[in-house]
Design a protein around this motif. Structure first.
Motif, PDB file in Angstrom:
ATOM      1  N   VAL A 143     -37.772  14.473   5.173  1.00 19.84           N
ATOM      2  CA  VAL A 143     -38.129  15.417   4.134  1.00 19.84           C
ATOM      3  C   VAL A 143     -39.391  14.874   3.468  1.00 19.84           C
ATOM      4  CG1 VAL A 143     -37.436  16.554   1.989  1.00 19.84           C
ATOM      5  CG2 VAL A 143     -35.704  15.996   3.722  1.00 19.84           C
ATOM      6  N   ALA A 144     -40.433  15.688   3.473  1.00 22.14           N
ATOM      7  CA  ALA A 144     -41.677  15.290   2.824  1.00 22.14           C
ATOM      8  C   ALA A 144     -41.932  16.225   1.653  1.00 22.14           C
ATOM      9  CB  ALA A 144     -42.847  15.354   3.808  1.00 22.14           C
ATOM     10  N   CYS A 145     -42.387  15.645   0.554  1.00 22.91           N
ATOM     11  CA  CYS A 145     -42.817  16.433  -0.584  1.00 22.91           C
ATOM     12  C   CYS A 145     -44.329  16.314  -0.655  1.00 22.91           C
ATOM     13  CB  CYS A 145     -42.187  15.930  -1.879  1.00 22.91           C
ATOM     14  SG  CYS A 145     -42.649  16.958  -3.291  1.00 22.91           S
ATOM     15  N   LEU A 146     -44.993  17.455  -0.614  1.00 21.05           N
ATOM     16  CA  LEU A 146     -46.455  17.497  -0.686  1.00 21.05           C
ATOM     17  C   LEU A 146     -46.832  17.934  -2.094  1.00 21.05           C
ATOM     18  CD1 LEU A 146     -46.018  19.192   2.543  1.00 21.05           C
ATOM     19  CD2 LEU A 146     -47.737  17.416   2.494  1.00 21.05           C
ATOM     20  N   CYS A 147     -47.463  17.034  -2.802  1.00 20.52           N
ATOM     21  CA  CYS A 147     -47.802  17.284  -4.199  1.00 20.52           C
ATOM     22  C   CYS A 147     -49.193  16.738  -4.492  1.00 20.52           C
ATOM     23  CB  CYS A 147     -46.768  16.624  -5.112  1.00 20.52           C
ATOM     24  SG  CYS A 147     -45.394  17.717  -5.544  1.00 20.52           S
ATOM     25  N   ALA A 148     -49.561  16.771  -5.758  1.00 16.83           N
ATOM     26  CA  ALA A 148     -50.847  16.232  -6.195  1.00 16.83           C
ATOM     27  C   ALA A 148     -50.635  15.426  -7.473  1.00 16.83           C
ATOM     28  CB  ALA A 148     -51.841  17.362  -6.447  1.00 16.83           C
ATOM     29  N   GLN A 149     -51.343  14.336  -7.587  1.00 18.40           N
ATOM     30  CA  GLN A 149     -51.188  13.422  -8.710  1.00 18.40           C
ATOM     31  C   GLN A 149     -51.454  14.112 -10.046  1.00 18.40           C
ATOM     32  OE1 GLN A 149     -53.759  11.850 -10.786  1.00 18.40           O
ATOM     33  NE2 GLN A 149     -52.182  10.668 -11.811  1.00 18.40           N
ATOM     34  N   TRP A 150     -52.382  15.041 -10.078  1.00 19.28           N
ATOM     35  CA  TRP A 150     -52.762  15.713 -11.317  1.00 19.28           C
ATOM     36  C   TRP A 150     -51.759  16.776 -11.761  1.00 19.28           C
ATOM     37  CZ3 TRP A 150     -52.866  20.789 -10.300  1.00 19.28           C
ATOM     38  CH2 TRP A 150     -53.172  21.191  -9.007  1.00 19.28           C
ATOM     39  N   CYS A 151     -50.827  17.129 -10.892  1.00 16.94           N
ATOM     40  CA  CYS A 151     -49.881  18.224 -11.153  1.00 16.94           C
ATOM     41  C   CYS A 151     -48.713  17.738 -12.018  1.00 16.94           C
ATOM     42  CB  CYS A 151     -49.371  18.776  -9.820  1.00 16.94           C
ATOM     43  SG  CYS A 151     -48.033  19.971  -9.982  1.00 16.94           S
ATOM     44  N   GLY A 152     -48.565  18.314 -13.197  1.00 15.10           N
ATOM     45  CA  GLY A 152     -47.475  17.947 -14.090  1.00 15.10           C
ATOM     46  C   GLY A 152     -46.107  18.213 -13.493  1.00 15.10           C
ATOM     47  N   THR A 153     -45.951  19.334 -12.807  1.00 20.49           N
ATOM     48  CA  THR A 153     -44.677  19.658 -12.169  1.00 20.49           C
ATOM     49  C   THR A 153     -44.331  18.601 -11.128  1.00 20.49           C
ATOM     50  OG1 THR A 153     -45.015  22.020 -12.539  1.00 20.49           O
ATOM     51  CG2 THR A 153     -43.424  21.413 -10.838  1.00 20.49           C
ATOM     52  N   CYS A 154     -45.318  18.157 -10.368  1.00 17.71           N
ATOM     53  CA  CYS A 154     -45.074  17.130  -9.353  1.00 17.71           C
ATOM     54  C   CYS A 154     -44.632  15.824  -9.998  1.00 17.71           C
ATOM     55  CB  CYS A 154     -46.330  16.889  -8.517  1.00 17.71           C
ATOM     56  SG  CYS A 154     -46.786  18.281  -7.478  1.00 17.71           S
ATOM     57  N   GLY A 155     -45.284  15.467 -11.099  1.00 17.22           N
ATOM     58  CA  GLY A 155     -44.913  14.244 -11.795  1.00 17.22           C
ATOM     59  C   GLY A 155     -43.457  14.266 -12.223  1.00 17.22           C
ATOM     60  N   THR A 156     -43.009  15.405 -12.722  1.00 17.21           N
ATOM     61  CA  THR A 156     -41.619  15.570 -13.136  1.00 17.21           C
ATOM     62  C   THR A 156     -40.695  15.600 -11.919  1.00 17.21           C
ATOM     63  OG1 THR A 156     -42.351  16.823 -15.060  1.00 17.21           O
ATOM     64  CG2 THR A 156     -40.043  17.063 -14.428  1.00 17.21           C
ATOM     65  N   TYR A 157     -41.130  16.239 -10.837  1.00 18.85           N
ATOM     66  CA  TYR A 157     -40.302  16.401  -9.639  1.00 18.85           C
ATOM     67  C   TYR A 157     -40.115  15.080  -8.892  1.00 18.85           C
ATOM     68  CZ  TYR A 157     -38.294  18.679  -5.537  1.00 18.85           C
ATOM     69  OH  TYR A 157     -37.457  19.070  -4.536  1.00 18.85           O
ATOM     70  N   ARG A 158     -40.996  14.140  -9.106  1.00  9.44           N
ATOM     71  CA  ARG A 158     -40.907  12.857  -8.392  1.00  9.44           C
ATOM     72  C   ARG A 158     -39.538  12.213  -8.584  1.00  9.44           C
ATOM     73  NH1 ARG A 158     -44.591   9.162  -5.779  1.00  9.44           N
ATOM     74  NH2 ARG A 158     -43.125   7.833  -4.703  1.00  9.44           N
ATOM     75  N   HIS A 159     -39.026  12.209  -9.799  1.00  8.72           N
ATOM     76  CA  HIS A 159     -37.710  11.633 -10.081  1.00  8.72           C
ATOM     77  C   HIS A 159     -36.617  12.411  -9.325  1.00  8.72           C
ATOM     78  CE1 HIS A 159     -34.534   9.566 -12.220  1.00  8.72           C
ATOM     79  NE2 HIS A 159     -34.012  10.742 -12.536  1.00  8.72           N
ATOM     80  N   THR A 160     -36.729  13.714  -9.315  1.00 14.22           N
ATOM     81  CA  THR A 160     -35.775  14.568  -8.600  1.00 14.22           C
ATOM     82  C   THR A 160     -35.792  14.243  -7.112  1.00 14.22           C
ATOM     83  OG1 THR A 160     -36.072  16.305 -10.240  1.00 14.22           O
ATOM     84  CG2 THR A 160     -35.169  16.973  -8.100  1.00 14.22           C
ATOM     85  N   PHE A 161     -36.990  14.037  -6.564  1.00 13.53           N
ATOM     86  CA  PHE A 161     -37.142  13.713  -5.141  1.00 13.53           C
ATOM     87  C   PHE A 161     -36.468  12.372  -4.828  1.00 13.53           C
ATOM     88  CE2 PHE A 161     -39.777  12.576  -1.356  1.00 13.53           C
ATOM     89  CZ  PHE A 161     -39.500  13.697  -0.585  1.00 13.53           C
ATOM     90  N   GLU A 162     -36.611  11.400  -5.726  1.00  7.12           N
ATOM     91  CA  GLU A 162     -35.947  10.102  -5.545  1.00  7.12           C
ATOM     92  C   GLU A 162     -34.427  10.273  -5.557  1.00  7.12           C
ATOM     93  OE1 GLU A 162     -37.218   7.201  -4.745  1.00  7.12           O
ATOM     94  OE2 GLU A 162     -39.314   7.825  -4.917  1.00  7.12           O
ATOM     95  N   GLU A 163     -33.926  11.138  -6.438  1.00  8.73           N
ATOM     96  CA  GLU A 163     -32.489  11.411  -6.474  1.00  8.73           C
ATOM     97  C   GLU A 163     -32.015  12.064  -5.178  1.00  8.73           C
ATOM     98  OE1 GLU A 163     -32.071  13.755 -10.034  1.00  8.73           O
ATOM     99  OE2 GLU A 163     -31.821  11.977 -11.298  1.00  8.73           O
ATOM    100  N   LEU A 164     -32.821  12.964  -4.638  1.00  4.26           N
ATOM    101  CA  LEU A 164     -32.476  13.584  -3.350  1.00  4.26           C
ATOM    102  C   LEU A 164     -32.403  12.533  -2.252  1.00  4.26           C
ATOM    103  CD1 LEU A 164     -34.689  16.791  -3.465  1.00  4.26           C
ATOM    104  CD2 LEU A 164     -32.184  16.741  -3.317  1.00  4.26           C
ATOM    105  N   ALA A 165     -33.357  11.617  -2.247  1.00  4.16           N
ATOM    106  CA  ALA A 165     -33.351  10.541  -1.247  1.00  4.16           C
ATOM    107  C   ALA A 165     -32.073   9.714  -1.361  1.00  4.16           C
ATOM    108  CB  ALA A 165     -34.590   9.660  -1.418  1.00  4.16           C
ATOM    109  N   ALA A 166     -31.640   9.448  -2.587  1.00  2.00           N
ATOM    110  CA  ALA A 166     -30.409   8.681  -2.787  1.00  2.00           C
ATOM    111  C   ALA A 166     -29.183   9.456  -2.309  1.00  2.00           C
ATOM    112  CB  ALA A 166     -30.266   8.306  -4.262  1.00  2.00           C
ATOM    113  N   ARG A 167     -29.211  10.781  -2.435  1.00  2.00           N
ATOM    114  CA  ARG A 167     -28.087  11.620  -1.996  1.00  2.00           C
ATOM    115  C   ARG A 167     -28.033  11.784  -0.484  1.00  2.00           C
ATOM    116  NH1 ARG A 167     -27.360  16.916  -5.702  1.00  2.00           N
ATOM    117  NH2 ARG A 167     -25.325  16.900  -4.702  1.00  2.00           N
ATOM    118  N   HIS A 168     -29.152  11.532   0.182  1.00  2.00           N
ATOM    119  CA  HIS A 168     -29.250  11.710   1.640  1.00  2.00           C
ATOM    120  C   HIS A 168     -29.806  10.433   2.278  1.00  2.00           C
ATOM    121  CE1 HIS A 168     -28.456  16.047   1.391  1.00  2.00           C
ATOM    122  NE2 HIS A 168     -29.159  16.003   0.270  1.00  2.00           N
TER     123      HIS A 168
END
Length: 141
Positions: free
Chosen positions: A25-50
């Motif tokens: 699973v890859a997340c394609l984001c941009a450093q300047w994107c506020g939503t991406c910054g917030t989603y990073r933690h969510t993505f880490e949680e997904l990695a822990a769940r899978h």
């Protein structure tokens, strides 16, 4: 398990980690994107769940040579892949529960079902040609 962040220095390592019969699973984001910054933690949680899947965070600007001509309309964009079969590529709501359900639904499909799904529309056939993360990482930078 945690996600890996694609950098110029670890491209070969991440490509090797995707080899073999596994889900990624890859997340394609941009450093300047506020939503991406917030989603990073969510993505880490997904990695822990899978923990059986490889999760990769890709900054589309820092890694422009990898993402190339991929059509990224908005953030976050997820790419879900099993072996060389791209099961999903597109923008998702920044909701971990939704992404978890999507990942789980794809994992529940048999190899034959995934193969049939990959050929089920022009869009999905294009994903196979253009969005295969293994292929993108293997191409010279």
């Amino acid at each position: 398990m945690h996600s890996l962040t694609l950098t110029t220095d670890n491209r070969a390592e991440i490509a090797a980690s995707l080899a073999g019969p596994r889900w990624s699973v890859a997340c394609l984001c941009a450093q300047w994107c506020g939503t991406c910054g917030t989603y990073r933690h969510t993505f880490e949680e997904l990695a822990a769940r899978h923990p059986d899947m490889q999760f990769v965070w890709i900054d589309i600007e820092d890694q422009a040579d990898v993402v190339g001509d991929l059509d990224i309309d908005n953030f976050p964009t997820l790419l879900i892949q099993h072996d060389d079969n791209v099961a999903f590529f597109g923008t998702v709501l920044p909701d971990g529960s939704l992404a978890h359900r999507m990942i789980t639904a794809q994992q529940a499909l048999s190899a034959d079902e995934l193969a049939a799904q990959a050929l089920s529309s022009d869009e999905r056939r294009n994903w196979q040609r253009d969005c295969n993360l293994r292929t993108l990482l293997a191409e010279p930078g």
